[in-house]
Design an enzyme around this catalytic site. Structure first.
Site, PDB file in Angstrom:
ATOM      1  N   HIS A 177     -38.860  23.273  -3.584  1.00  0.00           N
ATOM      2  CA  HIS A 177     -39.896  22.770  -4.477  1.00  0.00           C
ATOM      3  C   HIS A 177     -39.683  21.096  -4.639  1.00  0.00           C
ATOM      4  O   HIS A 177     -40.362  20.382  -5.396  1.00  0.00           O
ATOM      5  CB  HIS A 177     -39.919  23.124  -5.818  1.00  0.00           C
ATOM      6  CG  HIS A 177     -39.842  24.727  -5.960  1.00  0.00           C
ATOM      7  ND1 HIS A 177     -40.618  25.563  -6.145  1.00  0.00           N
ATOM      8  CD2 HIS A 177     -38.658  25.453  -5.799  1.00  0.00           C
ATOM      9  CE1 HIS A 177     -40.386  26.811  -6.148  1.00  0.00           C
ATOM     10  NE2 HIS A 177     -39.114  26.800  -5.877  1.00  0.00           N
ATOM     11  N   SER A 226     -48.511  -3.879   7.612  1.00  0.00           N
ATOM     12  CA  SER A 226     -49.717  -3.911   6.763  1.00  0.00           C
ATOM     13  C   SER A 226     -50.447  -5.428   7.239  1.00  0.00           C
ATOM     14  O   SER A 226     -49.810  -6.469   7.213  1.00  0.00           O
ATOM     15  CB  SER A 226     -49.578  -4.144   5.199  1.00  0.00           C
ATOM     16  OG  SER A 226     -50.552  -4.495   4.675  1.00  0.00           O
ATOM     17  N   LYS A 239     -44.381  -4.693   4.278  1.00  0.00           N
ATOM     18  CA  LYS A 239     -44.458  -3.257   4.681  1.00  0.00           C
ATOM     19  C   LYS A 239     -43.995  -2.809   5.841  1.00  0.00           C
ATOM     20  O   LYS A 239     -44.138  -3.400   7.039  1.00  0.00           O
ATOM     21  CB  LYS A 239     -46.144  -2.750   4.447  1.00  0.00           C
ATOM     22  CG  LYS A 239     -46.480  -3.072   3.042  1.00  0.00           C
ATOM     23  CD  LYS A 239     -46.434  -1.921   2.314  1.00  0.00           C
ATOM     24  CE  LYS A 239     -47.437  -0.742   2.727  1.00  0.00           C
ATOM     25  NZ  LYS A 239     -47.144   0.474   1.906  1.00  0.00           N
ATOM     26  N   GLU A 251     -47.250   9.671  10.316  1.00  0.00           N
ATOM     27  CA  GLU A 251     -48.659  10.052   9.797  1.00  0.00           C
ATOM     28  C   GLU A 251     -49.660  10.655  10.917  1.00  0.00           C
ATOM     29  O   GLU A 251     -50.413  11.456  10.441  1.00  0.00           O
ATOM     30  CB  GLU A 251     -49.127   9.100   9.087  1.00  0.00           C
ATOM     31  CG  GLU A 251     -48.236   8.608   7.837  1.00  0.00           C
ATOM     32  CD  GLU A 251     -48.743   7.067   7.201  1.00  0.00           C
ATOM     33  OE1 GLU A 251     -49.487   7.111   6.227  1.00  0.00           O
ATOM     34  OE2 GLU A 251     -48.086   6.140   7.638  1.00  0.00           O
TER      35      GLU A 251
END
Ligand code: ARG
Length: 458
Positions: free
Chosen positions: A156, A277, A283, A290
């Site tokens: 979980h 970024s 970043k 992804e």
């Protein structure tokens, strides 16, 4: 000569219809397979004395030169010729004249396309299998190198029990290993040779199908011509396997994205697999992962497309079947890239032991809660009662913001008189891990056995 000439007075196709009629834009990818099939077929026609020897030789020579032409990018593809089969036949006529028109004797494009697709997948599935093998190997090596690193496992997405990091890498290994096995099973069903099925009823020429099977490296002959030209289950079976690979890779991606986050940082992904970024200079984004996760959607979509395409389709060949290709090619291309990419991620993944230690230190020893319950069970308490007692101890610790190992024996004894001085021996990660000493468990000796087994089977 266009195939329309005999049947129709009108030589031209409706302009709007012609926008979707032609498949040459995408099925040109099958040119090698198509030519391989035609070379074998020319030999079979020669065996049946339908082609003279010099005719057969002319055809084969012509086909080989077409193959070179396409490979070098100089082939004049024409939309009016609809598909790869007709484009090659027309070009063969340009090169060798009338003899070219004998090649299609007794053959139908309905069987030809199935042959091409099966040959194509024989090759593509082997390529995917090899790539998968390299990824499995990378996971195995990563597991081997991280046997002694202990991390929290999660259920979980909440901290559960301590495990070896190797155990997690091997979990990924097993899922992908099953897909590799699935590919092997699939290949056995794939190597069924359809030529000789004709358009639907079977060839009338007494063509030597066993000869064609040998020539084209198939293992058996299709046993029903209707089935042979109708079925595309081999395509959706393959797409299912790729989807299964992708589903696993998307889950691994998600794990690695979460555990390389700024907050957790158990892992870092290598710089060359990250992006930054355009606005925020600090970043380091896990875009490689992804995109693996993102591309799993289209591959699953392709699988749904082919299944939907087949649903309710009347036997036998219908032109709808032309729509089986683009999704498949897309799936093949993306699966191949993404397996390679995940291999790079796994190889380059940095394990941050110090950050893992921070997580363990902050865990307030709650990862040992099950071990504490087991401790009471070993002293004769029923598990449900032990579970309740330890649950209460955890609540007590939470309320006082204390680690479990900081509670005194008196505090423990309030919950059960079975607690003794040796309760503090429970708070040992390695011991906890090694207690899970069962086939498939995380005990280090079990993982070592498993690594040896994998080394043998790889
Ligand atoms: N382009 C067709 C396909 O992909 C090849 C078979 C065409 N057969 C036919 N009878 N029109 O399915």
């Amino acid at each position: 000569m266009a195939i329309r000439e005999g049947r129709f007075e009108e030589p031209l196709l409706n302009e709007t219809f012609s926008k979707i009629n032609s498949s040459i834009g995408f099925d040109k990818r099958l040119y090698r397979e198509d030519i391989r099939g035609s070379v074998a077929y020319a030999k079979a026609l020669f065996k049946r004395k339908i082609l003279a020897e010099d005719e057969k030789n002319d055809i084969i020579k012509g086909l080989k030169s077409i193959e070179r032409e396409i490979a070098e990018g100089g082939f004049p593809f024409r939309d009016e010729d609809e598909d790869i089969h007709m484009n090659i036949e027309r070009r063969l006529f340009d090169k060798i004249g009338e003899t070219a028109y004998k090649l299609h004797t007794g053959r139908s494009r309905n069987e030809q396309i199935v042959l091409d697709m099966r040959l194509y997948l024989m090759d593509a599935s082997r390529t995917i299998e090899k790539k998968l093998y390299a990824l499995l190997k990378a996971l195995f090596i990563k597991a081997k190198n991280n046997l002694k690193i202990i991390i929290p496992s999660y259920t979980h997405l909440r901290q559960a029990q301590p495990v070896s990091l190797a155990h997690l890498f091997l979990a990924y290994y097993h899922a992908l290993r099953r897909d590799k096995d699935r590919l092997g099973d699939f290949q056995n069903r794939l190597r069924v040779m359809p030529l000789g099925s004709g358009a639907v009823a079977g060839s009338t020429l007494g063509i030597d199908r066993a000869f064609l099977m040998e020539e084209l490296s198939f293992e058996s002959l299709s046993r029903n011509s209707i089935d042979a030209v109708s079925t595309r289950d081999f395509i959706f079976e393959f797409e299912y396997i790729c989807t299964s690979v992708f589903i696993t890779l998307s889950r691994i991606s998600e794990d690695l994205i979460i555990f390389s986050s700024d907050e957790i940082g158990h892992f870092s992904i290598p710089d060359d697999l990250a992006t930054t970024s355009s606005l925020m200079p600090q970043k380091k984004n896990p875009d490689s992962l992804e995109l693996i996760r993102g591309k799993s959607a289209r591959v699953a979509g392709n699988l749904i497309s082919i299944i939907t395409l087949m649903k309710g389709l009347p036997y036998t060949y219908n032109r709808d079947l032309q729509e089986d290709k683009e999704g498949l090619f897309d799936t093949v291309d993306n699966t191949a890239i993404v397996i390679d990419l995940m291999k790079e991620v796994v190889k380059g993944l940095i394990v941050n032991e110090s950050r893992i230690k921070v997580t363990l230190d902050k865990s307030k020893d709650f990862l040992f809660a099950t071990d504490l319950a087991d401790y009471l069970v070993r002293r004769g308490m029923a598990f449900r009662n032990a579970h309740r007692a330890v649950g209460s101890i955890v609540r007590y610790a939470v309320e006082r913001d204390k680690d479990l190992s900081d509670l005194s024996l008196e505090e423990y004894r309030k919950y059960s008189p079975s607690f003794d001085e040796d309760v503090y021996e429970v708070f040992d990660y390695l011991k906890s891990v090694n207690n899970h000493d069962v086939t498939g468990g995380t005990a280090l000796n079990r993982i070592k056995d498993e690594l040896e087994r994998i080394e043998e089977e790889l």
